[in-house]
Design a protein around this motif. Structure first.
Motif, PDB file in Angstrom:
ATOM      1  N   GLY A 477      44.364  45.785  19.514  1.00  0.00           N
ATOM      2  CA  GLY A 477      44.220  44.942  20.688  1.00  0.00           C
ATOM      3  C   GLY A 477      44.530  43.506  20.297  1.00  0.00           C
ATOM      4  N   PHE A 478      45.373  42.816  21.090  1.00  0.00           N
ATOM      5  CA  PHE A 478      45.704  41.436  20.784  1.00  0.00           C
ATOM      6  C   PHE A 478      45.567  40.568  22.027  1.00  0.00           C
ATOM      7  CE2 PHE A 478      49.872  41.126  22.774  1.00  0.00           C
ATOM      8  CZ  PHE A 478      50.254  42.456  22.869  1.00  0.00           C
ATOM      9  N   LEU A 479      45.468  39.258  21.808  1.00  0.00           N
ATOM     10  CA  LEU A 479      45.254  38.302  22.889  1.00  0.00           C
ATOM     11  C   LEU A 479      46.499  37.457  23.093  1.00  0.00           C
ATOM     12  CD1 LEU A 479      41.671  37.061  21.926  1.00  0.00           C
ATOM     13  CD2 LEU A 479      42.254  38.705  23.699  1.00  0.00           C
ATOM     14  N   THR A 480      46.808  37.146  24.358  1.00  0.00           N
ATOM     15  CA  THR A 480      47.916  36.251  24.669  1.00  0.00           C
ATOM     16  C   THR A 480      47.413  34.812  24.643  1.00  0.00           C
ATOM     17  OG1 THR A 480      47.512  36.327  27.047  1.00  0.00           O
ATOM     18  CG2 THR A 480      48.913  38.055  26.107  1.00  0.00           C
ATOM     19  N   ALA A 481      48.313  33.878  24.924  1.00  0.00           N
ATOM     20  CA  ALA A 481      47.948  32.464  24.907  1.00  0.00           C
ATOM     21  C   ALA A 481      46.912  32.145  25.980  1.00  0.00           C
ATOM     22  CB  ALA A 481      49.195  31.601  25.101  1.00  0.00           C
ATOM     23  N   THR A 482      46.910  32.924  27.071  1.00  0.00           N
ATOM     24  CA  THR A 482      45.947  32.688  28.150  1.00  0.00           C
ATOM     25  C   THR A 482      44.633  33.431  27.951  1.00  0.00           C
ATOM     26  OG1 THR A 482      46.897  34.503  29.438  1.00  0.00           O
ATOM     27  CG2 THR A 482      47.822  32.297  29.796  1.00  0.00           C
ATOM     28  N   GLY A 483      44.504  34.168  26.848  1.00  0.00           N
ATOM     29  CA  GLY A 483      43.286  34.921  26.591  1.00  0.00           C
ATOM     30  C   GLY A 483      43.298  36.330  27.137  1.00  0.00           C
ATOM     31  N   GLU A 484      44.426  36.748  27.705  1.00  0.00           N
ATOM     32  CA  GLU A 484      44.514  38.113  28.247  1.00  0.00           C
ATOM     33  C   GLU A 484      44.544  39.125  27.105  1.00  0.00           C
ATOM     34  OE1 GLU A 484      48.064  38.881  30.349  1.00  0.00           O
ATOM     35  OE2 GLU A 484      47.500  40.926  30.914  1.00  0.00           O
ATOM     36  N   LYS A 485      43.767  40.175  27.238  1.00  0.00           N
ATOM     37  CA  LYS A 485      43.725  41.221  26.218  1.00  0.00           C
ATOM     38  C   LYS A 485      44.812  42.246  26.489  1.00  0.00           C
ATOM     39  CE  LYS A 485      40.726  44.676  24.036  1.00  0.00           C
ATOM     40  NZ  LYS A 485      39.395  45.305  24.023  1.00  0.00           N
ATOM     41  N   ARG A 486      45.636  42.522  25.472  1.00  0.00           N
ATOM     42  CA  ARG A 486      46.712  43.490  25.590  1.00  0.00           C
ATOM     43  C   ARG A 486      46.559  44.544  24.486  1.00  0.00           C
ATOM     44  NH1 ARG A 486      49.576  42.823  30.169  1.00  0.00           N
ATOM     45  NH2 ARG A 486      51.498  43.582  29.191  1.00  0.00           N
ATOM     46  N   THR A 487      47.226  45.661  24.641  1.00  0.00           N
ATOM     47  CA  THR A 487      47.206  46.744  23.662  1.00  0.00           C
ATOM     48  C   THR A 487      48.623  46.950  23.139  1.00  0.00           C
ATOM     49  OG1 THR A 487      45.385  47.824  24.802  1.00  0.00           O
ATOM     50  CG2 THR A 487      46.639  49.153  23.249  1.00  0.00           C
ATOM     51  N   GLY A 488      48.768  47.077  21.821  1.00  0.00           N
ATOM     52  CA  GLY A 488      50.096  47.246  21.238  1.00  0.00           C
ATOM     53  C   GLY A 488      50.080  48.178  20.047  1.00  0.00           C
ATOM     54  N   MET A 489      51.281  48.605  19.649  1.00  0.00           N
ATOM     55  CA  MET A 489      51.496  49.396  18.439  1.00  0.00           C
ATOM     56  C   MET A 489      52.200  48.499  17.434  1.00  0.00           C
ATOM     57  SD  MET A 489      50.243  52.386  19.232  1.00  0.00           S
ATOM     58  CE  MET A 489      50.924  53.490  18.002  1.00  0.00           C
ATOM     59  N   ILE A 490      51.563  48.238  16.297  1.00  0.00           N
ATOM     60  CA  ILE A 490      52.100  47.300  15.324  1.00  0.00           C
ATOM     61  C   ILE A 490      52.545  48.041  14.069  1.00  0.00           C
ATOM     62  CG2 ILE A 490      49.825  46.807  14.324  1.00  0.00           C
ATOM     63  CD1 ILE A 490      50.790  43.924  13.881  1.00  0.00           C
ATOM     64  N   SER A 491      53.673  47.622  13.523  1.00  0.00           N
ATOM     65  CA  SER A 491      54.174  48.107  12.240  1.00  0.00           C
ATOM     66  C   SER A 491      54.487  46.884  11.388  1.00  0.00           C
ATOM     67  CB  SER A 491      55.435  48.962  12.429  1.00  0.00           C
ATOM     68  OG  SER A 491      55.164  50.104  13.207  1.00  0.00           O
TER      69      SER A 491
END
Length: 750
Positions: A477-491
């Motif tokens: 889970g990562f945060l954008t500049a506005t504080g929005e929580k997003r979900t991603g797949m990281i490599s």
């Protein structure tokens, strides 16, 4: 050939420039013109094909709309007319001119004497889902509350309805239309129905003929309609049947269209009144309800007329290019030869290096002399200078390729120094996903910009890279500049840039995909709960009320049957009691008892369906009890042996986790019932070493092809497993069939 080659090599530069430039420009113009010509032709063809396709779709929609309106109005007129007839007969009954039975018999005779289309008919139903009157034997008096369209009938009572129906003599469901008119005094829903495949007899072609004939494509293109037998329905200048029509090449183009029904074809055709036959493009689509093929046609010579103009322009450009190149070459020859002589003199004076690179001297013209001077100069250059240049060039090329690939990648990518986590570069996709600007990120620490929702994720990433273990497709889970929580797949990979260890990361934003999965699951759960509540809170109480009424009716009938007409109660002398009805003839009370038994059975089945769709609170009832009821339900409804064994009655304390696990088992059991052709299903629940294992095993046909894509059920099961942090596996059972295994570690409470 050797002499000719030598001749060309020895030509003066003036001649080489003139011939070379002229040839290059002419070839470039021809190639460019050819590409433009092909591109324009492809674009024109695509545009006209798109126009014809859109027109064909519009005509198809127009026909279907007009047909639907005609059918609806036709059925409505019949329904309302018959309601007026029933009303008139009912008025006679109210006036005492006839009995109610005679009135209903007369209505039945009038209604059933009518036919709608070829096989359509009129029937009546009441608000209790019972077919009051029906032309087909054995239908009247039956309850059809289990039919979905009957619920719609009862809700509307008056209006238009489309549904699928299968008569006993039919092989499959067929689309059907119906218009209803409600006669309240007798609680009759008068329904006029017919099969949609007979609708073409109800369509008024004049409603849309002018609209179709008004469509034109190019100068002489037009739209038309015919059926699959080649009979003309709508055409600007043809009538009759032209199924066996041939063009001048002997092509049966109408047969091809009738066989394909949907697609595109090109053939040669001559319209009446024209002298020459021309190539014609036709886009056609099939309307199966009416067996019609809608066609839009145009002539290729009309749509490709601009290409002739482009061809003439290209030839004109080639001619002008030759004139311009010839003039330019003469000027270049006059201005280039002098500078070349000066350059050769400078090379001769500066030939003091030691280079190993050579140029072959193959001619005696100015270029040959320049090559000779160049070789003398290159003899003085050092070999290591050449190698250094090659290395620098390779490095620049490598950096340029990496930079372009990094910038243009659709994945969100970043580069950070491994030692101090300092960001040194990000691509445009990373900026678009996170909402940061480039200046807000460069030079900042990756763990200091509030990027990771959970700080532990950043620590795990750094630890893995320090151990030189790359991360592949790790969900964070990562945060954008506005504080929005997003979900991603990281490599993340470890790389060396400019001699310093760095990390190269790529992130795929999976937020929308995850949200879609959750929405689908939420909708499924909500619909399942709604249907279960309707069954439990609406249908069950209604059935219970009916059962109570029948029970009271049965008691009154028994009391009535025990007292003879004009006699006394059951307590009178045996000699005075009239002879009873023979035992082989069931009494009215017995019949009411049988109806009550059927109602009680329906109540139990409805409750079973309600529990199967939405089990009660798993925490209060117990997860094992819910699975045991599921096994009993499968055994009772599908007549398949289904067993359940458990060594841990309280496997879950968390109701949400128990719910997901239950529906995984529920989906696995129903997949076995529907697809595996199994006659034995085993459900096992074990709890050992803090790991709960739930298995569903059947003895059916086993797993499908490993290359086949998983169905929606398996995808939802996998998603449920991921929501509760469980491992879900599908494997072939040792006894044949399929084994579904779910393993998870429930959180402990204390």
């Amino acid at each position: 050939m050797t002499h000719l080659s030598q001749f060309f090599r020895n030509l003066k530069i003036r001649s080489k420039l003139l011939g070379g430039y002229t040839l290059i420009f002419v070839l470039a113009t021809l190639v460019g013109g050819g590409v433009i010509y092909h591109q324009v032709r492809t674009t024109i063809e695509a545009n006209i094909e798109s126009e014809l396709t859109n027109a064909t779709a519009a005509i198809q929609s127009m026909v279907q709309t007009a047909a639907a309106t005609s059918i609806k109005n036709h059925l409505r007129a019949i329904a309302e007319k018959n309601r007026e007839i029933v009303q008139a007969i009912h008025n006679d009954f109210l006036l005492g001119l006839t009995t109610e039975k005679q009135a209903k018999d007369l209505c039945r005779k009038i209604l059933f004497s009518q036919s709608i289309g070829k096989t359509g008919y009129i029937f009546c139903a009441n608000s209790d889902s019972i077919a009051i009157e029906h032309p087909k034997q054995g239908v009247a008096g039956k309850n059809f509350s289990n039919r979905a369209f009957v619920h719609a009938m009862l809700k509307m009572k008056t209006g238009y309805l489309e549904y699928d129906w299968k008569n006993p003599e039919d092989d499959a469901l067929k689309p059907k239309a119906m218009y209803m008119s409600y006669f309240e005094p007798w609680d009759w829903i008068i329904a006029v129905s017919t099969y949609r495949e007979e609708f073409n007899a109800l369509i008024n072609i004049s409603d849309f003929r002018d609209s179709i004939l008004s469509l034109t494509f190019g100068k002489t293109g037009y739209a038309y309609i015919h059926d699959s037998l080649g009979n003309i329905i709508v055409h600007p200048f043809m009538t009759g049947n032209y199924y066996d029509s041939q063009n001048r090449d002997g092509q049966y183009f109408v047969r091809d269209i009738c066989a394909k029904k949907n697609g595109k074809t090109v053939y040669i055709w001559k319209n009446p009144g024209e002298i020459l036959a021309r190539e014609k493009m036709v886009i056609f689509r099939y309307i199966p309800e009416y067996d019609w093929i809608v066609c839009s046609a145009t002539y290729l010579d009309e749509i490709f007329a601009p290409l002739r103009t482009i061809r003439n322009i290209i030839f004109s450009i080639v001619f002008l290019t030759c004139v311009l190149v010839f003039s330019t070459s003469l000027w270049i020859n006059a201005t280039v030869i002098g500078p070349l002589q000066t350059l050769m003199n400078r090379f001769s004076m500066g030939a003091s290096g030691d280079f190993n690179i050579r140029m072959p001297v193959e001619s005696t013209d100015e270029i040959g002399q320049l090559a000779d001077y160049f070789n003398k100069f290159m003899d003085r250059l050092n070999r290591h200078v050449d190698e250094q240049k090659k290395s620098e060039q390779a490095l620049r090329l490598s950096e340029e390729m990496f930079s372009k690939a990094f910038r243009s990648s659709p994945s969100s990518m970043f580069i950070a120094v491994l030692k101090d986590k300092r960001i040194i570069n990000v691509n445009d996709s990373f900026l678009g996903v996170t909402g940061y600007s480039l200046f807000e990120l460069i030079g900042k620490e990756l763990t200091g910009i509030r990027f990771f929702c959970h700080p532990g994720d950043g620590i795990k990433l750094m630890t893995s890279l320090e151990e030189k273990a790359p991360l592949k497709n790790w969900e964070i889970g990562f945060l954008t500049a506005t504080g929005e929580k997003r979900t991603g797949m990281i490599s993340v990979e470890r790389v060396n840039l400019w001699g310093e260890p760095c990390m190269l990361g790529a992130i795929e934003d999976m937020t929308d995909a995850k949200r879609l999965e959750r929405e689908i699951l939420t909708i499924s759960e909500r619909e399942r709960q709604r249907i279960a509540m309707d069954l439990h809170d609406d249908l069950c109480p209604q059935l219970i009320g009916i059962e109570v009424m029948i029970k009271m009716l049965q008691q009154r009938l028994r009391e009535k049957e025990s007292i003879p007409p004009g006699g006394e109660a059951v307590g009178q002398a045996p000699s005075e009691v009239p002879s009873e009805v023979p035992s082989e003839v069931p009494s009215e009370a017995d019949r009411a008892g049988k109806i009550r038994t059927l109602i009680l059975d329906s109540i139990e089945k409805t409750r079973g369906l309600s529990r199967g769709l939405a089990p009660v609170n798993l925490t209060d009832q117990g997860f094992d009890v819910s699975l045991e009821e599921l096994a009993a339900y499968v055994q009772e409804v599908f007549h398949i042996s289904c067993t359940f064994s458990c060594d841990s009655p309280r496997a879950f304390e968390d109701n949400d986790m128990a719910t997901h696990a239950y529906y995984i088992a529920h989906e696995a059991v129903h997949n076995a019932v529907k697809h595996s052709r199994a006659d034995l299903i085993r459900i096992r629940l074990t709890n050992q070493t803090k790991t709960v294992t739930l298995t569903v095993e059947d003895n059916g046909i086993g797993l499908g092809s490993p290359k086949s894509a998983p169905g929606m059920g398996i995808r939802i099961m996998s998603y449920r497993a991921s929501r509760i942090g469980a491992l879900l596996g599908f494997e072939k059972s040792p006894k044949g069939g399929t084994l579904v295994r779910l393993e998870l570690s429930p959180p402990t409470t204390g």
